[in-house]
Scaffold this motif. Structure first.
Motif, short mmCIF file in Angstrom:
data_model
loop_
_atom_site.label_atom_id
_atom_site.label_comp_id
_atom_site.label_asym_id
_atom_site.label_seq_id
_atom_site.Cartn_x
_atom_site.Cartn_y
_atom_site.Cartn_z
N HIS A 395 0.84 -1.21 0.00
CA HIS A 395 0.00 0.00 0.00
C HIS A 395 0.87 1.26 0.00
CE1 HIS A 395 -3.67 -2.21 0.41
NE2 HIS A 395 -3.42 -2.65 1.63
N THR A 396 1.98 1.21 0.72
CA THR A 396 2.85 2.39 0.82
C THR A 396 3.46 2.73 -0.54
OG1 THR A 396 3.41 1.76 3.09
CG2 THR A 396 4.86 3.35 2.00
N ARG A 397 3.79 1.69 -1.32
CA ARG A 397 4.43 1.91 -2.63
C ARG A 397 3.43 2.12 -3.76
NH1 ARG A 397 7.19 -2.78 -0.95
NH2 ARG A 397 6.10 -3.94 -2.60
N ALA A 398 2.17 1.79 -3.53
CA ALA A 398 1.19 1.76 -4.62
C ALA A 398 0.85 3.17 -5.13
CB ALA A 398 -0.08 1.06 -4.16
N ASP A 399 0.59 3.26 -6.42
CA ASP A 399 0.12 4.49 -7.05
C ASP A 399 -1.32 4.24 -7.48
OD1 ASP A 399 -0.13 6.93 -8.24
OD2 ASP A 399 1.00 6.41 -10.05
N TYR A 400 -2.26 4.51 -6.57
CA TYR A 400 -3.64 4.11 -6.81
C TYR A 400 -4.36 5.08 -7.74
CZ TYR A 400 -3.22 0.61 -3.14
OH TYR A 400 -2.85 -0.48 -2.41
N ASP A 401 -5.33 4.54 -8.49
CA ASP A 401 -6.09 5.36 -9.42
C ASP A 401 -7.15 6.16 -8.67
OD1 ASP A 401 -8.21 3.61 -8.86
OD2 ASP A 401 -7.91 2.44 -10.68
N GLU A 402 -7.89 6.98 -9.40
CA GLU A 402 -8.85 7.89 -8.80
C GLU A 402 -9.97 7.15 -8.08
OE1 GLU A 402 -11.95 11.43 -10.23
OE2 GLU A 402 -10.36 10.75 -11.57
N GLU A 403 -10.46 6.05 -8.65
CA GLU A 403 -11.56 5.32 -8.02
C GLU A 403 -11.12 4.70 -6.70
OE1 GLU A 403 -13.00 2.51 -10.88
OE2 GLU A 403 -14.39 3.97 -11.77
N THR A 404 -9.91 4.15 -6.69
CA THR A 404 -9.41 3.56 -5.45
C THR A 404 -9.23 4.62 -4.37
OG1 THR A 404 -8.26 1.85 -6.72
CG2 THR A 404 -7.55 2.17 -4.44
N LEU A 405 -8.67 5.76 -4.76
CA LEU A 405 -8.47 6.83 -3.79
C LEU A 405 -9.81 7.35 -3.27
CD1 LEU A 405 -5.55 8.80 -5.47
CD2 LEU A 405 -5.44 7.37 -3.42
N LYS A 406 -10.83 7.34 -4.11
CA LYS A 406 -12.15 7.80 -3.67
C LYS A 406 -12.63 6.95 -2.50
CE LYS A 406 -16.85 8.74 -5.33
NZ LYS A 406 -17.75 8.80 -6.52
N VAL A 407 -12.46 5.64 -2.58
CA VAL A 407 -12.88 4.76 -1.50
C VAL A 407 -11.98 4.93 -0.28
CG1 VAL A 407 -13.14 2.35 -0.80
CG2 VAL A 407 -13.89 3.07 -3.08
N LEU A 408 -10.66 4.95 -0.49
CA LEU A 408 -9.73 5.07 0.64
C LEU A 408 -9.92 6.39 1.37
CD1 LEU A 408 -6.44 3.58 -0.92
CD2 LEU A 408 -8.26 2.42 0.33
N TRP A 409 -10.15 7.47 0.64
CA TRP A 409 -10.35 8.77 1.28
C TRP A 409 -11.69 8.82 2.01
CZ3 TRP A 409 -8.45 12.22 -3.40
CH2 TRP A 409 -7.05 12.12 -3.49
N ALA A 410 -12.73 8.21 1.42
CA ALA A 410 -14.03 8.20 2.09
C ALA A 410 -13.93 7.51 3.43
CB ALA A 410 -15.07 7.51 1.21
N ILE A 411 -13.14 6.45 3.50
CA ILE A 411 -12.93 5.76 4.77
C ILE A 411 -12.12 6.64 5.72
CG2 ILE A 411 -11.73 3.81 5.85
CD1 ILE A 411 -12.47 2.15 3.35
N GLY A 412 -11.07 7.28 5.20
CA GLY A 412 -10.23 8.12 6.04
C GLY A 412 -10.94 9.32 6.61
N GLU A 413 -11.99 9.80 5.94
CA GLU A 413 -12.72 10.97 6.41
C GLU A 413 -13.78 10.64 7.45
OE1 GLU A 413 -14.15 12.51 2.74
OE2 GLU A 413 -12.24 13.47 2.20
N LEU A 414 -13.92 9.37 7.79
CA LEU A 414 -14.90 9.00 8.81
C LEU A 414 -14.45 9.53 10.18
CD1 LEU A 414 -15.61 5.30 7.75
CD2 LEU A 414 -17.15 7.27 7.50
N PRO A 415 -15.38 9.79 11.07
CA PRO A 415 -15.00 10.31 12.39
C PRO A 415 -14.21 9.29 13.19
CG PRO A 415 -17.34 9.72 12.33
CD PRO A 415 -16.84 9.64 10.91
N ASP A 416 -13.51 9.79 14.21
CA ASP A 416 -12.63 8.93 15.01
C ASP A 416 -13.36 7.75 15.62
OD1 ASP A 416 -10.49 10.53 14.43
OD2 ASP A 416 -10.55 11.65 16.31
N ASP A 417 -14.64 7.94 16.00
CA ASP A 417 -15.35 6.85 16.68
C ASP A 417 -15.60 5.66 15.76
OD1 ASP A 417 -17.41 7.81 15.10
OD2 ASP A 417 -18.61 8.56 16.77
N ALA A 418 -15.44 5.84 14.45
CA ALA A 418 -15.58 4.69 13.54
C ALA A 418 -14.52 3.65 13.84
CB ALA A 418 -15.47 5.15 12.09
#
Length: 478
Positions: A395-418
């Motif tokens: 994951h650290t080395r990967a160059d993810y496309d826009e669709e993958t980043l959309k999912v990963l960012w949506a998860i990252g933007e969840l509140p801390d209690d998630a």
């Protein structure tokens, strides 16, 4: 209504040892069944005793006939039929994530329960654990994980058998249940029996041919509006009378019927495809959306592009995906209608990929109960199944496309209690992501959203009236 209604064939309530089948409250079952059609409290208590996988679920197969009899009895008020139907739906689809996007293979289910019943319990548990870890997709993973959770109980195999027996008991009553589609009194008003029975029938794919036939004959879904007989118009000839009889007397299909047609329809049924296309292009926003979804579910990878476009267009309306799915899809177990829609659209594979990615971010934020499930669906969409081996370094080395980043960012933007939800963090770990919020966000390059400032309290005069809405469902809404 040609249905069996509480006759001697099904009335064996007094002969059942309810306390043995349901140690926690089983002795109350006969009393609760007496008022299950008229009392929300009785229905809720009965649900708590026999729901799957509660210990009392072994009593559920014995309750099915009485619940169906209550639903179809002429003595039950038209406004009360929904109660026994709603409980039947909960018994059949307690874990709808097991049933979507692919339907239940009844023969395989029977074989699986027979195998579990004839083998050592520890061996069965170990096998389910392996099946869960090596599942080819999220649906199979959740199905195996849910069954493994049941088998952790000493009587787990008996509960699995009861789940199957309950399903087959409902199947046996399909001839009675479909009668509720045809009476006009069951097709109007709030909490319509025709609506609830459509939800229930949709999860019985082994009877799909009969159910589809009954739905299409009960409504005018197969006809364009300009071909429908005018209500109240008299036939001017014998041939016209025959034509009107052939067309049927039903009215607009219920959105729930379109939901059922989507799960049960045959892609080779040209008449059904044409009928749904008429609905899709009609002026009723809810039926247009439900018909568009139905077409996508029926045709899968071969789905007409117009169906996909109209679903996306519906998501952009003021109702949004949530409101439109709420109108036509049921609330089963702890899964919202929109979650069920997200799962079911997986039938179309890559054809529905963009739609599902469009639905997913808001659903992740809004549906805390299903957050782990939705996150798993999203990660599977962009990264493949959880059973594939991965490492944090990849994951650290990967160059993810826009669709993958959309999912990963949506998860990252969840509140801390998630990240306090163990099922959610275990889902991230299955794809080799950090289980800590700060580490995850640092990895995917996202900043947490600021917590909203608390609003100043309003005076009673300033407070807005509470929004209206549909009557709340007993088990959490539609």
């Amino acid at each position: 209504m040609n249905a069996t209604t509480g006759n001697e064939e099904h009335d064996h309530i007094a002969e059942v040892d309810w306390a043995s089948l349901a140690p926690e409250g089983g002795e109350r079952i006969p009393e609760l069944l007496e008022t299950a059609a008229t009392s929300d409290g009785a229905l809720s208590d009965l649900h708590d005793i026999i729901r799957f996988p509660a210990p009392g679920h072994r009593a559920a197969p014995k309750v099915v006939d009485r619940l169906v009899d209550l639903a179809v009895s002429p003595e039950t008020s038209d406004m009360d039929r929904w109660r026994p139907l709603s409980l039947l739906l909960e018994l059949v689809a307690a874990h709808p994530e097991d049933r979507l996007p692919q339907t239940t293979d009844l023969a395989q289910w029977r074989d699986e329960v027979a195998w579990a019943s004839s083998n050592d319990l520890e061996k069965v548990r170990a096998q389910y654990r392996t099946w869960s870890e090596e599942a080819p997709d999220e649906q199979h993973h959740h199905r195996m994980r849910n069954r493994l959770a049941v088998l952790e109980a000493d009587d787990g195999v008996a509960l699995l058998q009861a789940e199957l027996d309950t399903y087959e008991a409902v199947l046996a009553r399909v001839p009675d249940l479909v009668a509720l589609l045809h009476d006009d009194r069951n097709r109007s008003g709030m909490d319509r029996a025709g609506e609830w029975v459509s939800y229930l029938l949709a999860f019985l794919p082994t009877e799909s041919e009969r159910i589809v036939s009954e739905i299409t004959s009960a409504s005018q879904v197969l006809l364009a509006k300009d071909l429908r007989p005018t209500p109240g118009a008299s036939a001017t000839s014998v041939s016209e009378a025959i034509r009107q009889a052939a067309l049927g007397s039903g009215g607009e299909p219920l959105p729930a019927e379109l939901f059922a047609l989507g799960l049960l329809g045959d892609p080779t049924d040209v008449d059904l495809t044409v009928g749904l296309t008429h609905q899709m292009a009609g002026g009723n926003l809810y039926n247009s959306f439900a018909a568009s979804v139905a077409l996508v579910l029926i045709h899968g990878e071969n789905t007409p592009r117009e169906g996909l476009r109209r679903i996306g267009r519906g998501g952009g309306t003021s109702m949004g995906y949530e409101g439109l799915f709420n109108e036509s899809w049921p609330h089963c177990g702890n899964r919202s209608p929109q979650v069920l829609g997200l799962l079911a659209l997986g039938r179309a594979g890559d054809r529905s990929r963009r739609l599902r990615l469009d639905i997913l971010p808001d659903l992740l934020k809004s549906d805390e109960e299903s957050r782990a499930l939705v996150a798993g669906v999203g990660l599977e969409l962009v990264l493949g199944p959880r059973s594939k081996e991965r490492t944090l370094e990849e994951h650290t080395r990967a160059d993810y496309d826009e669709e993958t980043l959309k999912v990963l960012w949506a998860i990252g933007e969840l509140p801390d209690d998630a990240w306090e939800d163990e099922e959610f963090t275990a889902t991230l770990a299955a794809w080799a992501f950090p289980e800590n919020a700060e580490e995850y966000r640092a990895l995917v390059g996202v900043e947490p959203e600021d917590e909203p400032e608390p609003e100043a309290p309003q005076s009673p005069a300033q407070a807005a009236p509470a929004p209206g809405g549909l009557f709340g469902r007993l088990f959490g809404g539609r």
